[in-house]
Design a protein around this motif. Structure first.
Motif, PDB file in Angstrom:
ATOM      1  N   PRO A 577      54.450  80.038  66.702  1.00  0.00           N
ATOM      2  CA  PRO A 577      53.312  80.568  67.467  1.00  0.00           C
ATOM      3  C   PRO A 577      52.800  79.548  68.483  1.00  0.00           C
ATOM      4  N   PRO A 578      52.278  79.985  69.627  1.00  0.00           N
ATOM      5  CA  PRO A 578      51.778  79.051  70.646  1.00  0.00           C
ATOM      6  C   PRO A 578      50.662  78.153  70.130  1.00  0.00           C
ATOM      7  N   GLU A 579      49.818  78.655  69.229  1.00  0.00           N
ATOM      8  CA  GLU A 579      48.709  77.832  68.752  1.00  0.00           C
ATOM      9  C   GLU A 579      49.173  76.772  67.761  1.00  0.00           C
ATOM     10  N   VAL A 580      50.421  76.822  67.351  1.00  0.00           N
ATOM     11  CA  VAL A 580      50.944  75.875  66.362  1.00  0.00           C
ATOM     12  C   VAL A 580      51.873  74.848  66.987  1.00  0.00           C
ATOM     13  N   ILE A 581      52.539  75.213  68.076  1.00  0.00           N
ATOM     14  CA  ILE A 581      53.619  74.386  68.599  1.00  0.00           C
ATOM     15  C   ILE A 581      53.135  73.007  69.032  1.00  0.00           C
ATOM     16  N   GLY A 582      51.869  72.872  69.390  1.00  0.00           N
ATOM     17  CA  GLY A 582      51.349  71.564  69.778  1.00  0.00           C
ATOM     18  C   GLY A 582      51.114  70.621  68.618  1.00  0.00           C
ATOM     19  N   LYS A 583      51.243  71.124  67.380  1.00  0.00           N
ATOM     20  CA  LYS A 583      50.969  70.286  66.205  1.00  0.00           C
ATOM     21  C   LYS A 583      52.214  69.968  65.392  1.00  0.00           C
ATOM     22  N   ILE A 584      53.371  70.449  65.797  1.00  0.00           N
ATOM     23  CA  ILE A 584      54.533  70.376  64.915  1.00  0.00           C
ATOM     24  C   ILE A 584      55.022  68.955  64.691  1.00  0.00           C
ATOM     25  N   PHE A 585      54.724  68.027  65.615  1.00  0.00           N
ATOM     26  CA  PHE A 585      55.194  66.662  65.443  1.00  0.00           C
ATOM     27  C   PHE A 585      54.203  65.791  64.669  1.00  0.00           C
ATOM     28  N   GLU A 586      53.097  66.370  64.251  1.00  0.00           N
ATOM     29  CA  GLU A 586      52.128  65.592  63.491  1.00  0.00           C
ATOM     30  C   GLU A 586      52.589  65.462  62.041  1.00  0.00           C
ATOM     31  N   PRO A 587      52.394  64.286  61.426  1.00  0.00           N
ATOM     32  CA  PRO A 587      52.812  64.130  60.030  1.00  0.00           C
ATOM     33  C   PRO A 587      51.997  65.021  59.096  1.00  0.00           C
ATOM     34  N   PHE A 588      52.674  65.528  58.081  1.00  0.00           N
ATOM     35  CA  PHE A 588      52.104  66.377  57.035  1.00  0.00           C
ATOM     36  C   PHE A 588      51.738  67.778  57.530  1.00  0.00           C
ATOM     37  N   PHE A 589      52.073  68.106  58.803  1.00  0.00           N
ATOM     38  CA  PHE A 589      51.827  69.476  59.264  1.00  0.00           C
ATOM     39  C   PHE A 589      53.093  70.288  59.028  1.00  0.00           C
ATOM     40  N   THR A 590      52.968  71.408  58.349  1.00  0.00           N
ATOM     41  CA  THR A 590      54.118  72.266  58.081  1.00  0.00           C
ATOM     42  C   THR A 590      53.662  73.710  58.021  1.00  0.00           C
ATOM     43  N   THR A 591      54.551  74.606  58.433  1.00  0.00           N
ATOM     44  CA  THR A 591      54.285  76.043  58.333  1.00  0.00           C
ATOM     45  C   THR A 591      54.963  76.638  57.107  1.00  0.00           C
ATOM     46  N   LYS A 592      55.636  75.803  56.312  1.00  0.00           N
ATOM     47  CA  LYS A 592      56.322  76.296  55.127  1.00  0.00           C
ATOM     48  C   LYS A 592      55.329  76.482  53.978  1.00  0.00           C
ATOM     49  N   GLU A 593      55.785  77.188  52.974  1.00  0.00           N
ATOM     50  CA  GLU A 593      54.951  77.427  51.804  1.00  0.00           C
ATOM     51  C   GLU A 593      54.699  76.122  51.060  1.00  0.00           C
ATOM     52  N   VAL A 594      53.651  76.133  50.237  1.00  0.00           N
ATOM     53  CA  VAL A 594      53.320  74.955  49.437  1.00  0.00           C
ATOM     54  C   VAL A 594      54.485  74.627  48.522  1.00  0.00           C
ATOM     55  N   GLY A 595      54.891  73.353  48.543  1.00  0.00           N
ATOM     56  CA  GLY A 595      56.003  72.923  47.717  1.00  0.00           C
ATOM     57  C   GLY A 595      57.351  73.038  48.394  1.00  0.00           C
ATOM     58  N   LYS A 596      57.399  73.634  49.621  1.00  0.00           N
ATOM     59  CA  LYS A 596      58.670  73.812  50.323  1.00  0.00           C
ATOM     60  C   LYS A 596      58.962  72.690  51.317  1.00  0.00           C
ATOM     61  N   GLY A 597      58.011  71.820  51.552  1.00  0.00           N
ATOM     62  CA  GLY A 597      58.252  70.733  52.503  1.00  0.00           C
ATOM     63  C   GLY A 597      57.067  69.809  52.568  1.00  0.00           C
ATOM     64  N   THR A 598      57.354  68.561  52.985  1.00  0.00           N
ATOM     65  CA  THR A 598      56.283  67.557  53.064  1.00  0.00           C
ATOM     66  C   THR A 598      55.574  67.563  54.399  1.00  0.00           C
ATOM     67  N   GLY A 599      56.187  68.182  55.438  1.00  0.00           N
ATOM     68  CA  GLY A 599      55.600  68.117  56.762  1.00  0.00           C
ATOM     69  C   GLY A 599      55.897  66.824  57.481  1.00  0.00           C
ATOM     70  N   LEU A 600      56.889  66.064  56.971  1.00  0.00           N
ATOM     71  CA  LEU A 600      57.235  64.789  57.612  1.00  0.00           C
ATOM     72  C   LEU A 600      58.541  64.870  58.394  1.00  0.00           C
ATOM     73  N   GLY A 601      59.228  66.015  58.346  1.00  0.00           N
ATOM     74  CA  GLY A 601      60.529  66.107  58.993  1.00  0.00           C
ATOM     75  C   GLY A 601      60.467  65.906  60.488  1.00  0.00           C
ATOM     76  N   LEU A 602      59.692  66.730  61.187  1.00  0.00           N
ATOM     77  CA  LEU A 602      59.623  66.628  62.646  1.00  0.00           C
ATOM     78  C   LEU A 602      58.902  65.375  63.094  1.00  0.00           C
ATOM     79  N   SER A 603      57.957  64.879  62.295  1.00  0.00           N
ATOM     80  CA  SER A 603      57.305  63.622  62.666  1.00  0.00           C
ATOM     81  C   SER A 603      58.307  62.467  62.601  1.00  0.00           C
ATOM     82  N   THR A 604      59.223  62.520  61.638  1.00  0.00           N
ATOM     83  CA  THR A 604      60.286  61.517  61.571  1.00  0.00           C
ATOM     84  C   THR A 604      61.204  61.628  62.782  1.00  0.00           C
ATOM     85  N   VAL A 605      61.575  62.845  63.148  1.00  0.00           N
ATOM     86  CA  VAL A 605      62.408  63.071  64.332  1.00  0.00           C
ATOM     87  C   VAL A 605      61.726  62.507  65.570  1.00  0.00           C
TER      88      VAL A 605
END
Length: 789
Positions: A577-605
């Motif tokens: 979504p447009p309102e989310v795409i600006g936050k995807i590189f922030e650490p611990f931000f994830t659109t996955k369900e709880v327990g499905k990811g740490t939110g560190l993948g794209l921040s590492t990239v």
């Protein structure tokens, strides 16, 4: 061919006349004449014709050298082939157009003019700003084969908006306003008059030629007992007037302002036929030349006039008609705009701003200023709109960069503190495992704690990657090779429902990066793409070259104009979504369900790409898919390549016992206690200090008492009051040969750049008891320079 023609002619004569003698004489004469002509041609000098007449650049240079303006000539390849001396003074280093050191988007305008000149034969670019001010450029296609461009540079005529406004008020424009009964004044930032038209001079002073420059504008006006504004000379007996304020620079509160004084009853001074239409046309002409977005509306809200600046600020498409102000905004804001226009049309006196979203530019709200107007014929409402899209875009970029920098610093600090905690946990687990053999009831529990601690350590490495503080070992490589290495792994990770397509471009330049980290980037992006396609789809990986010209066309301010090799990973998933795409590189931000990811993948990239001096951008359309594009600069031949030396392979020591005195300096009590117990168990005499000052005092006490000196100093890098490197510098004043082993949760590469010390070794936190003992042993015996986990 000539002889053949002669024989043919003789045969024709013989056939026609039937006389062989006559035909033979004709043939003999023809052959003789032909032979004489051939001999004359061969003996005549033949002028030599050169194969190609190239341009005489010395003559061209002499012709343009004495010019009063810079001149340059470029060839088909864009190379500078000739220029005069003034061009070299304007542009140091003699760069070829359009690659000149210009501000803002001047280079892009020059490039567009060059392309237009190759196509049309001539082109121009204006308002280009460089070190010698603003200038205009004229480009002409020249040459015998139209294979060169001639660039002529001329200083631009800067527009003094204040002078233009003064000329307008005092000149013909002011006279036309006066004929329409509109008084006009130009007032500086301090409130003093710069100019006034004839109508204001007569009404305010009673004289048509009064010198009003320098007088306070407020002295001309008074507020009557009815709270209406009148001219001071007329006082309560005069007609009330309304002030319309038109600032010449909305961003500068001290800039001059044009004031239009309109009679409240809307009367027009001139009674000549057609005066009303003439006055309206004059006002429209005045508003059309102002650099502000202005529009006029009548009592029922219908728009009567809007200038070009207003159309640009409102992003009105060409050919689109706008009848009412409500047509400019989105559906949700129509009612508020219509109510405001009706309120001001009914006589509301104080101008106001509305935050609205434009119909054709709804990304963010803009300010629409509405004010009442009188004396402008049918117009009763004045609307103002400023095009601040570029300003808003720059603000968003600065805010995003500032936020990412702050989050990166926070991530690095969290990783450092977290590594201290993990070091204590792993160390105590190791000490407990020394007392429990496999099969004991507690052994499996201790092993499970240690494994979870190692998993947590991998998270801290991801945080360090985001904050660009991890250790990279860059080398020259080709992106297709990296993609090929990881392709088999990707096919297994993506599963049977997701297909993988790989396409490589040609002429890809080498890049300098860590191949292992790049593989992690590709895997991370591919796994995210798989998770975005629960019903299956396609993941496409593409590599291609991006020249500096292609980068210029992208118009991305933060990317230097150099050659890049691009890596694109796209999917056909659900999109972001447009309102989310600006936050995807922030650490611990994830659109996955709880327990499905740490939110560190794209921040590492993000951290790996930025630490490799590259750029990453995301583009997504909901329901269609997402694309991530990574741009890595091409490494030029001749530039030094200094990758970190790989740590020399060393056999795992079978014996970690040692002797000697070790001083441990660590501000974290738990880490210090683990290190002390671990080294004591290995046979070392261990001394401890909680900070740098305490360590220096302990060394001084040892020296004063004549006790055996310290054989090794093991110290944390970041400590309060006095950090590790500062403490080591003081210690080496008395012990210049003292070996040093630094412990830190930060990256070794970053520490080596910031610590100007020789003969030091590093061990990264978190470490195990065995790793610490091995690092101490290697440092004491002089093995390796960078032991660590």
């Amino acid at each position: 061919m000539v002889l053949g023609a002669g024989f043919a002619s003789a045969l024709l004569l013989l056939w026609a006349l039937g006389q062989p003698l006559f035909a033979g004489v004709f043939l003999a004469v023809f052959v003789a004449v032909a032979a004489l002509l051939l001999l004359w041609v061969r003996r005549s000098p033949v002028p030599e014709v050169p194969e190609s007449l190239g341009p005489d650049w010395s003559l061209t240079h002499a012709a343009i050298e004495d010019g009063a303006r810079p001149v340059a000539i470029t060839d088909r390849a864009g190379q500078l082939v000739c220029a005069n001396r003034l061009y070299g003074e304007w542009f140091e280093g003699w760069p070829a157009p359009p690659d000149l050191p210009l501000r803002q988007d001047g280079t892009a305008r020059l490039a567009a003019a060059g392309r237009a000149a190759w196509r049309d034969g001539t082109a121009a670019a204006g308002d280009c700003a460089g070190a010698h001010g603003c200038f205009d450029v004229r480009v002409v296609r020249v040459g015998r084969r139209d294979d060169h461009l001639l660039w002529r540079f001329a200083p631009a005529r800067s527009v003094d908006i204040v002078a233009e406004a003064q000329r307008l008020v005092e000149g013909a424009g002011g006279s036309r306003l006066a004929a329409a009964g509109v008084m006009a004044a130009l007032v500086d930032g301090s409130g003093r008059l710069i100019a006034a038209n004839r109508a204001l001079q007569v009404r305010a002073t009673g004289m048509a030629d009064a010198d009003m420059a320098g007088r306070p504008f407020t002295d001309l006006l008074v507020t009557g007992t009815d709270d209406l504004i009148r001219l001071a000379r007329e006082r309560d007996g005069g007609e009330p007037v309304r002030l319309v304020q038109v600032p010449l620079d909305e961003g500068d509160t001290g800039a001059p302002t044009v004031f239009l004084l309109l009679d409240e009853d809307g009367r027009v001074a001139s009674t000549q036929p057609g005066a009303h239409d003439t006055a309206t046309a004059n006002v429209h002409a005045l508003l059309a030349i102002l650099p502000l977005g202005l529009a006029l509306a009548e009592r029922d809200g219908r728009i009567l006039f809007m200038n070009e600046a207003f159309e640009q600020a409102a992003a009105i498409p060409p050919g689109q008609s706008v009848l009412y102000p409500g047509d400019l905004v989105v559906k949700e804001d129509k009612a508020a705009v219509s109510d405001a226009v009706r309120r001001f049309a009914a006589g509301h006196r104080i101008s106001g701003d509305l935050a609205v979203r434009l119909r054709w530019r709804a990304e963010e709200p803009v300010a629409l200023t509405i004010a009442g107007a009188r004396g402008l014929g049918d117009a009763v409402v004045l609307l103002s709109l400023k095009d601040n899209s570029e300003e808003s875009r720059l603000k968003r970029q600065v805010m995003q960069a500032t936020k990412m920098q702050a989050v990166g610093q926070l991530a690095g600090g969290v990783a450092h503190d977290f590594n201290n905690i993990l070091t204590a946990i792993i160390g105590h687990c190791d000490l407990m495992m020394m007392r429990h053999a496999p099969g004991d009831s507690d052994y499996d529990d201790i092993q499970q704690i240690r494994q979870n601690s190692n998993r947590a350590a991998s998270l801290t490495r991801q945080l360090l990657a985001f904050s660009r503080q991890q250790t990279l070992r860059p080398q020259l490589l080709q992106l297709p090779d990296v993609v090929s290495e990881v392709s088999n792994l990707l096919r297994r990770l993506l599963g049977e429902m997701v297909s993988l397509t790989v396409k490589h471009g040609r002429n890809l330049g080498p890049v300098r990066a860590d191949p292992g980290q790049l593989e992690q980037v590709i895997v991370n992006l591919a796994v995210n793409a798989r998770d975005a396609m629960p019903a299956g789809g396609t993941v496409a990986i593409q590599t291609y070259a991006m020249s500096a010209a292609d980068v210029r066309r992208l118009d991305i301010d933060i990317m230097p104009l150099v050659d890049y090799t691009a890596l694109k990973v796209s999917d056909t998933g659900t999109g972001i979504p447009p309102e989310v795409i600006g936050k995807i590189f922030e650490p611990f931000f994830t659109t996955k369900e709880v327990g499905k990811g740490t939110g560190l993948g794209l921040s590492t990239v993000y951290g790996i790409v930025k630490q490799s001096e590259g750029f990453i951008f995301a583009d997504s359309v909901e329901g269609e898919g997402t694309s991530f594009v990574i741009y890595l600069p091409v490494h030029r031949a001749g530039l030094p390549v200094e990758p970190l030396p790989a740590p020399p392979p060393r056999e795992k020591p079978t014996e970690l016992w040692g002797t000697g005195t070790v001083l441990i300096v660590e501000d974290e009590d738990t880490v210090r206690a683990v290190a002390e117990r671990a080294l004591t168990r290995q046979g070392y005499t261990v001394l401890t200090a909680a900070n740098g000052e305490e360590a220096l005092e302990l060394l001084a006490t040892i020296a004063a008492e004549g006790r055996p000196s310290v054989d090794l100093l093991v110290s944390d890098v970041v400590m309060p009051t006095m950090d590790g490197p500062t403490m080591v510098r003081h210690a080496r004043e008395k012990y210049p040969d003292l070996p040093i082993l630094f412990m830190s949760g930060y990256a070794e590469e970053q520490l080596r750049r910031s610590i100007d010390l020789d003969r030091v070794a590093f061990i990264a936190k978190p470490f195990s008891v065995q790793q610490l003992a091995g690092a101490v042993r290697d440092t004491l015996v002089g093995k390796g320079s960078s032991p660590g986990a």
